[in-house]
Scaffold this motif. Structure first.
Motif, PDB file in Angstrom:
ATOM      1  N   LEU A   1      -9.071  -8.060  -9.065  1.00  0.00           N
ATOM      2  CA  LEU A   1      -9.710  -7.381 -10.188  1.00  0.00           C
ATOM      3  C   LEU A   1     -11.030  -6.752  -9.738  1.00  0.00           C
ATOM      4  O   LEU A   1     -11.864  -7.421  -9.123  1.00  0.00           O
ATOM      5  N   ASN A   2     -11.190  -5.496 -10.070  1.00  0.00           N
ATOM      6  CA  ASN A   2     -12.354  -4.719  -9.635  1.00  0.00           C
ATOM      7  C   ASN A   2     -13.135  -4.197 -10.817  1.00  0.00           C
ATOM      8  O   ASN A   2     -12.553  -3.652 -11.759  1.00  0.00           O
ATOM      9  N   GLY A   3     -14.439  -4.328 -10.749  1.00  0.00           N
ATOM     10  CA  GLY A   3     -15.317  -3.916 -11.825  1.00  0.00           C
ATOM     11  C   GLY A   3     -15.798  -2.486 -11.742  1.00  0.00           C
ATOM     12  O   GLY A   3     -15.228  -1.654 -11.030  1.00  0.00           O
ATOM     13  N   PRO A   4     -16.886  -2.206 -12.460  1.00  0.00           N
ATOM     14  CA  PRO A   4     -17.373  -0.845 -12.678  1.00  0.00           C
ATOM     15  C   PRO A   4     -17.668  -0.072 -11.390  1.00  0.00           C
ATOM     16  O   PRO A   4     -18.195  -0.622 -10.428  1.00  0.00           O
ATOM     17  N   ASN A   5     -17.317   1.193 -11.449  1.00  0.00           N
ATOM     18  CA  ASN A   5     -17.606   2.199 -10.425  1.00  0.00           C
ATOM     19  C   ASN A   5     -16.781   2.051  -9.155  1.00  0.00           C
ATOM     20  O   ASN A   5     -16.871   2.889  -8.266  1.00  0.00           O
ATOM     21  N   LEU A   6     -15.967   1.010  -9.055  1.00  0.00           N
ATOM     22  CA  LEU A   6     -15.158   0.861  -7.847  1.00  0.00           C
ATOM     23  C   LEU A   6     -13.989   1.840  -7.826  1.00  0.00           C
ATOM     24  O   LEU A   6     -13.369   2.027  -6.779  1.00  0.00           O
ATOM     25  N   ASP A   7     -13.732   2.511  -8.943  1.00  0.00           N
ATOM     26  CA  ASP A   7     -12.750   3.587  -8.936  1.00  0.00           C
ATOM     27  C   ASP A   7     -13.226   4.746  -8.062  1.00  0.00           C
ATOM     28  O   ASP A   7     -12.423   5.570  -7.622  1.00  0.00           O
ATOM     29  N   LEU A   8     -14.505   4.786  -7.759  1.00  0.00           N
ATOM     30  CA  LEU A   8     -15.072   5.842  -6.913  1.00  0.00           C
ATOM     31  C   LEU A   8     -15.299   5.379  -5.477  1.00  0.00           C
ATOM     32  O   LEU A   8     -15.990   6.058  -4.706  1.00  0.00           O
TER      33      LEU A   8
ATOM     34  N   ILE B   1      -1.196  -8.294  -8.525  1.00  0.00           N
ATOM     35  CA  ILE B   1      -1.629  -7.474  -9.656  1.00  0.00           C
ATOM     36  C   ILE B   1      -3.004  -6.954  -9.261  1.00  0.00           C
ATOM     37  O   ILE B   1      -3.946  -7.738  -9.075  1.00  0.00           O
ATOM     38  N   PHE B   2      -3.113  -5.655  -9.107  1.00  0.00           N
ATOM     39  CA  PHE B   2      -4.332  -5.012  -8.589  1.00  0.00           C
ATOM     40  C   PHE B   2      -4.843  -4.058  -9.659  1.00  0.00           C
ATOM     41  O   PHE B   2      -4.133  -3.149 -10.078  1.00  0.00           O
ATOM     42  N   ARG B   3      -6.091  -4.286 -10.112  1.00  0.00           N
ATOM     43  CA  ARG B   3      -6.630  -3.502 -11.227  1.00  0.00           C
ATOM     44  C   ARG B   3      -8.102  -3.171 -11.022  1.00  0.00           C
ATOM     45  O   ARG B   3      -8.812  -3.891 -10.329  1.00  0.00           O
ATOM     46  N   GLN B   4      -8.536  -2.111 -11.711  1.00  0.00           N
ATOM     47  CA  GLN B   4      -9.948  -1.725 -11.745  1.00  0.00           C
ATOM     48  C   GLN B   4     -10.277  -1.279 -13.159  1.00  0.00           C
ATOM     49  O   GLN B   4      -9.480  -0.616 -13.819  1.00  0.00           O
ATOM     50  N   THR B   5     -11.487  -1.635 -13.604  1.00  0.00           N
ATOM     51  CA  THR B   5     -11.949  -1.197 -14.915  1.00  0.00           C
ATOM     52  C   THR B   5     -13.452  -0.972 -14.905  1.00  0.00           C
ATOM     53  O   THR B   5     -14.186  -1.617 -14.149  1.00  0.00           O
TER      54      THR B   5
ATOM     55  N   GLU C   1      -5.775  -1.953  -1.807  1.00  0.00           N
ATOM     56  CA  GLU C   1      -4.528  -2.489  -2.351  1.00  0.00           C
ATOM     57  C   GLU C   1      -3.455  -2.585  -1.263  1.00  0.00           C
ATOM     58  O   GLU C   1      -2.744  -3.592  -1.166  1.00  0.00           O
ATOM     59  N   THR C   2      -3.364  -1.564  -0.424  1.00  0.00           N
ATOM     60  CA  THR C   2      -2.395  -1.574   0.677  1.00  0.00           C
ATOM     61  C   THR C   2      -2.658  -2.745   1.623  1.00  0.00           C
ATOM     62  O   THR C   2      -1.727  -3.443   2.039  1.00  0.00           O
ATOM     63  N   ALA C   3      -3.918  -2.992   1.939  1.00  0.00           N
ATOM     64  CA  ALA C   3      -4.281  -4.099   2.828  1.00  0.00           C
ATOM     65  C   ALA C   3      -3.926  -5.446   2.198  1.00  0.00           C
ATOM     66  O   ALA C   3      -3.438  -6.355   2.882  1.00  0.00           O
ATOM     67  N   CYS C   4      -4.148  -5.581   0.901  1.00  0.00           N
ATOM     68  CA  CYS C   4      -3.809  -6.829   0.204  1.00  0.00           C
ATOM     69  C   CYS C   4      -2.303  -7.039   0.185  1.00  0.00           C
ATOM     70  O   CYS C   4      -1.821  -8.160   0.414  1.00  0.00           O
TER      71      CYS C   4
ATOM     72  N   ASP D   1     -15.801   4.557   3.549  1.00  0.00           N
ATOM     73  CA  ASP D   1     -15.003   5.698   3.102  1.00  0.00           C
ATOM     74  C   ASP D   1     -13.579   5.322   2.706  1.00  0.00           C
ATOM     75  O   ASP D   1     -12.781   6.174   2.371  1.00  0.00           O
ATOM     76  N   ARG D   2     -13.271   4.039   2.727  1.00  0.00           N
ATOM     77  CA  ARG D   2     -11.940   3.605   2.302  1.00  0.00           C
ATOM     78  C   ARG D   2     -11.888   3.494   0.783  1.00  0.00           C
ATOM     79  O   ARG D   2     -12.874   3.173   0.141  1.00  0.00           O
ATOM     80  N   THR D   3     -10.722   3.764   0.231  1.00  0.00           N
ATOM     81  CA  THR D   3     -10.544   3.816  -1.217  1.00  0.00           C
ATOM     82  C   THR D   3      -9.932   2.513  -1.737  1.00  0.00           C
ATOM     83  O   THR D   3      -9.469   1.673  -0.958  1.00  0.00           O
ATOM     84  N   LEU D   4      -9.880   2.390  -3.057  1.00  0.00           N
ATOM     85  CA  LEU D   4      -9.212   1.230  -3.649  1.00  0.00           C
ATOM     86  C   LEU D   4      -7.727   1.218  -3.306  1.00  0.00           C
ATOM     87  O   LEU D   4      -7.143   0.147  -3.152  1.00  0.00           O
ATOM     88  N   ALA D   5      -7.129   2.380  -3.166  1.00  0.00           N
ATOM     89  CA  ALA D   5      -5.720   2.438  -2.746  1.00  0.00           C
ATOM     90  C   ALA D   5      -5.569   1.822  -1.354  1.00  0.00           C
ATOM     91  O   ALA D   5      -4.598   1.102  -1.092  1.00  0.00           O
TER      92      ALA D   5
END
Length: 156
Positions: free
Chosen positions: A10-17, A50-54, A35-38, A28-32
């Motif tokens: 679970l990922n909190g604020p601004n981690l979508d960026l 279950i991988f999420r960000q909000t 998720e791939t590494a996990c 420079d690595r993204t949340l995608a």
């Protein structure tokens, strides 16, 4: 994922960026990529992800309520919720599984003193800070090891 054993990341604020926001701090690595590494860590384990960000505190709380009972574990990067997210802290306290708090940067070396004081540490099993996004996969690996030890002791 219903009925399947899972780890919640679970990922909190601004981690979508992630990957765009302050790459000199967060890389420079993204949340995608995270998720791939996990998923790579979980390959062949029989445990789902279950991988999420909000950016919304109420959504994070709802996800923690879903993970509260029966999860293999939770990996949480609370981001800015770390400093004033008392409702998130209360939701974490209700969880019956191991919880690992992850921070991409070393929060204890950041310029702003307030960043070094995560209120979430009161309710987590462990914390990884300053390992970049690699901390996520390490947290997932650790949760799998805990689960494997618990499974062996229950079988004995």
């Amino acid at each position: 994922m219903l009925g399947q054993r899972v780890i919640h990341v679970l990922n909190g604020p601004n981690l979508d960026l992630l990957g765009v926001r302050e790459p000199h701090i967060y890389g420079d690595r993204t949340l995608a990529d995270v998720e791939t590494a996990c998923l790579r860590e979980l390959d062949g384990s029989g445990v789902g992800l279950i991988f999420r960000q909000t950016n919304a505190e109420h959504e994070m709380i709802a996800w923690l309520h879903q993970a509260r009972v029966g999860a293999v574990g939770i990996v949480i990067n609370p981001a800015a919720f770390s400093y004033a997210g008392y409702p998130v802290l209360d939701a974490l306290k209700m969880c019956d599984c191991p919880i690992i708090e992850v921070h991409i940067s070393n929060i204890h070396q950041r310029e702003e003193e307030w960043r070094s004081r995560s209120i979430m540490t009161r309710s987590v099993t462990a914390m990884l800070s300053g390992m970049g996004v690699d901390g996520y996969a390490l947290a997932v690996r650790h949760l799998l090891q805990i689960d494997c030890r618990n499974s062996r002791s229950q079988a004995a």
